[in-house]
Design an enzyme around this catalytic site. Structure first.
Site, PDB file in Angstrom:
ATOM      1  N   SER A 267       0.722  -1.116  -0.008  1.00  0.00           N
ATOM      2  CA  SER A 267      -0.176  -0.080  -0.175  1.00  0.00           C
ATOM      3  C   SER A 267       0.693   1.260  -0.011  1.00  0.00           C
ATOM      4  O   SER A 267       2.094   1.018   0.000  1.00  0.00           O
ATOM      5  CB  SER A 267      -0.779  -0.108   1.112  1.00  0.00           C
ATOM      6  OG  SER A 267      -0.271   0.387   2.374  1.00  0.00           O
ATOM      7  N   LYS A 268       0.241   2.436  -0.204  1.00  0.00           N
ATOM      8  CA  LYS A 268       0.779   3.610  -0.272  1.00  0.00           C
ATOM      9  C   LYS A 268       2.029   3.834   1.037  1.00  0.00           C
ATOM     10  O   LYS A 268       3.026   4.500   0.687  1.00  0.00           O
ATOM     11  CB  LYS A 268      -0.256   4.978  -0.211  1.00  0.00           C
ATOM     12  CG  LYS A 268       0.350   6.151  -0.365  1.00  0.00           C
ATOM     13  CD  LYS A 268       0.215   6.219  -2.203  1.00  0.00           C
ATOM     14  CE  LYS A 268       1.155   7.779  -2.603  1.00  0.00           C
ATOM     15  NZ  LYS A 268       1.862   7.658  -3.693  1.00  0.00           N
ATOM     16  N   ARG A 269       1.438   3.290   2.253  1.00  0.00           N
ATOM     17  CA  ARG A 269       2.310   3.473   3.195  1.00  0.00           C
ATOM     18  C   ARG A 269       3.782   2.808   3.038  1.00  0.00           C
ATOM     19  O   ARG A 269       4.614   3.080   3.840  1.00  0.00           O
ATOM     20  CB  ARG A 269       1.644   2.664   4.444  1.00  0.00           C
ATOM     21  CG  ARG A 269       0.931   3.747   5.409  1.00  0.00           C
ATOM     22  CD  ARG A 269      -0.234   3.005   6.338  1.00  0.00           C
ATOM     23  NE  ARG A 269      -1.133   2.585   5.582  1.00  0.00           N
ATOM     24  CZ  ARG A 269      -1.810   1.374   5.759  1.00  0.00           C
ATOM     25  NH1 ARG A 269      -1.246   0.572   6.527  1.00  0.00           N
ATOM     26  NH2 ARG A 269      -2.863   1.176   5.196  1.00  0.00           N
ATOM     27  N   ASP A 270       3.737   1.879   2.236  1.00  0.00           N
ATOM     28  CA  ASP A 270       5.136   1.223   1.921  1.00  0.00           C
ATOM     29  C   ASP A 270       5.999   2.054   0.996  1.00  0.00           C
ATOM     30  O   ASP A 270       7.189   1.484   0.575  1.00  0.00           O
ATOM     31  CB  ASP A 270       4.823  -0.124   1.133  1.00  0.00           C
ATOM     32  CG  ASP A 270       3.954  -1.081   2.097  1.00  0.00           C
ATOM     33  OD1 ASP A 270       4.157  -1.197   3.126  1.00  0.00           O
ATOM     34  OD2 ASP A 270       2.896  -1.817   1.447  1.00  0.00           O
ATOM     35  N   GLY A 271       5.571   3.088   0.804  1.00  0.00           N
ATOM     36  CA  GLY A 271       6.592   4.002  -0.115  1.00  0.00           C
ATOM     37  C   GLY A 271       6.108   3.922  -1.543  1.00  0.00           C
ATOM     38  O   GLY A 271       4.755   4.234  -1.733  1.00  0.00           O
TER      39      GLY A 271
END
Ligand code: GLU
Length: 492
Positions: A267-271
């Site tokens: 997800s976006k949180r992973d970069g």
């Protein structure tokens, strides 16, 4: 269930929420490959019925990302030369917000068929219903109050009086809905667990469920290949197709893409997860496509490098995996490096230019090509060139300690550098070629301890602990500069 005797028609149907996730690109790619392989149609539909999530410019960005990846659709939504959004094809409009009347009409068709009903429950009532269900540890579900207590004529009267309403689908309370998923095989869902979902919202917009069912019918979609997150909604969709009396397309749900460390959905949180991120970092479209093609599709051969043409040839939905696919950035980097090395230096120079704006004038095409001849061997991304190019312009400050090979003393280093200087001095200007310089240096080096000659020289030329070989660097920076840098190191 496979639709019979129909032309293959598949679609990519993203919601324009700002950027194209790498998983979305994979969905687009598989649909594209499947269409090309089966001489079918592949179209782009924009699913923007959730206006709260719709972002301006997102359609253009999406199209831009798909274009970068060379995944071209034949039909649907396009950008013209001026960047204006245009549509092409006989099943349009392909932007759902332009089809509201169609959905409203079909929602009413379901009401007429008594497969759907008007619901006037207020948000407050729904909230308290949910609270009660939560307390009783029940899954939240609408209790069919308006279906059970409201006669259709009364509902119509309330609508005529201007009351707000939604339309809900009447999910059967018994039985199961099953279907053959192209990836997962037979799947079954218990109807009792499916909520009477909203198909038309109070603002007149359809929900995704209604909009895509209507569109996939009217646009003659033969197969829906989409992300696994839609699998739990698919029984709702199948029930709707049946309620309309339409044949449903075949469905295939693609495995999730997992973060390598957390093993959770990427997800976006992973970069970096958007196609744009990969584009900016200097990944080549060929590499990204090759890499994501293998995230969930197993060609069952040893082969790993596939051109788009080869992918079209070999793609087979029977070889799509159910288990989640791990996104391994190291593998992507490796693959990108392989594709970088397949490029000619001329082409690579053009691709690297945007990363080198700070050198603009100082960097001639000739010099850049020389640098790339050497550097491309180590490059993983185009942007790497920016980090690796500095010492070709000027020698960075470096600690004299790194000149030391094993346990050489100062005198030893000086002697070694002196010898290198002499060798390089002996190479004539017109023989200043990588192989020639290499040959001369290797002739002079002690075969059992080459580092003694080559290490101090390489550091003297680059000021770095890691870099290409001394003969490569010397060739790029030229004879005069090489001699100068060796002199500088001897004084250290
Ligand atoms: N609009 C949906 C999405 O963006 C598409 C799902 C589908 O392909 O049916 O995920």
């Amino acid at each position: 269930m496979k639709k019979t005797n129909e032309k293959v028609r598949v679609r990519f149907a993203p919601s324009p929420t700002g950027y194209l996730h790498i998983g979305g690109l994979r969905t687009a790619l598989y649909n594209f490959l499947y269409a090309k392989k089966n001489k079918g149609d592949y179209f782009l539909r924009i699913e923007d019925t959730d206006q709260k999530r719709t972002v301006p410019d997102a359609i253009s960005k999406l199209i831009e990302s798909l274009k970068w990846a060379n995944i071209f659709h034949d039909e649907g939504v396009f950008a013209d030369e001026k960047g204006e959004i245009v549509e092409k094809g006989e099943y349009g409009p392909y932007i759902q917000s332009k089809r509201l009347e169609i959905y409203q009409k079909y929602a009413r068709v379901l009401v007429e068929k008594e497969k759907a009903y008007y619901c006037f429950c207020t948000p407050e009532r729904l909230d308290s219903l949910r609270a009660v269900q939560e307390k009783a540890k029940l899954a939240p579900a609408y209790d069919k109050l308006c279906l059970k207590t409201l006669a259709p004529e009364d509902a119509k009267k309330r609508i005529a009086n201007g009351e707000k309403y939604v339309i809900r689908f009447d999910v059967p309370e018994t039985g199961e809905t099953e279907f053959d998923d192209a990836v997962r095989g037979n799947v079954k869902f218990v109807n009792k667990n499916l909520d009477d979902f909203v198909i038309l919202k109070s603002d007149g917009y359809p929900t995704y469920h209604l909009a895509h069912v209507v569109d996939d019918h009217l646009m003659k979609t033969s197969l829906v290949l989409r992300g696994e997150e839609w699998l739990p909604s698919t029984p709702k969709h199948i029930l709707m197709f049946r309620a309309f009396g339409w044949e449903a397309p075949e469905y295939g749900h693609l495995c999730v893409i997992l973060n390598k460390e957390t093993k959770k959905k990427l997800s976006k949180r992973d970069g970096d997860v958007s196609v744009e991120d990969f584009m900016k970092k200097g990944y080549l479209p060929e590499a990204v496509i090759n890499f994501i093609a293998l995230l969930g599709w197993n060609p069952k051969t040893e082969k790993e490098m596939f051109s788009l043409e080869e992918l079209i040839d070999e793609f087979d939905i029977a070889k799509l995996n159910r288990a989640g696919a791990i996104f391994d950035t190291e593998k992507l980097d490796w693959m990108n490096g392989m594709y970088i090395r397949k490029k000619s230096v001329e082409e690579l120079a053009g691709l690297c230019r945007p990363y080198l704006v700070k050198y603009e004038k100082a960097l001639t095409d000739g010099y850049l090509k020389k640098v790339l001849t050497v550097e491309r061997e180590r490059m993983k991304k185009l942007s790497d060139i920016l980090e690796n190019i500095e010492f070709y312009f000027s020698l960075p400050e470096y600690n004299r300690k790194i000149l030391v090979w094993k346990n050489m003393d100062d005198a030893g280093i000086k002697k070694s550098l002196g010898k290198s200087k002499e060798i390089l001095n002996g190479v004539e200007e017109d023989k200043w070629e990588i192989n020639n310089i290499k040959e001369k240096l290797l002739e002079a080096a002690d075969p059992k301890n080459r580092g003694e000659l080559l290490w101090p020289l390489r550091v003297a030329l680059t000021g770095k602990e890691k870099s290409p070989s001394p003969w490569e660097v010397a060739w790029v920076i030229g004879k005069e500069e090489s001699i100068k840098r060796i002199g500088g190191a001897m004084e250290k």
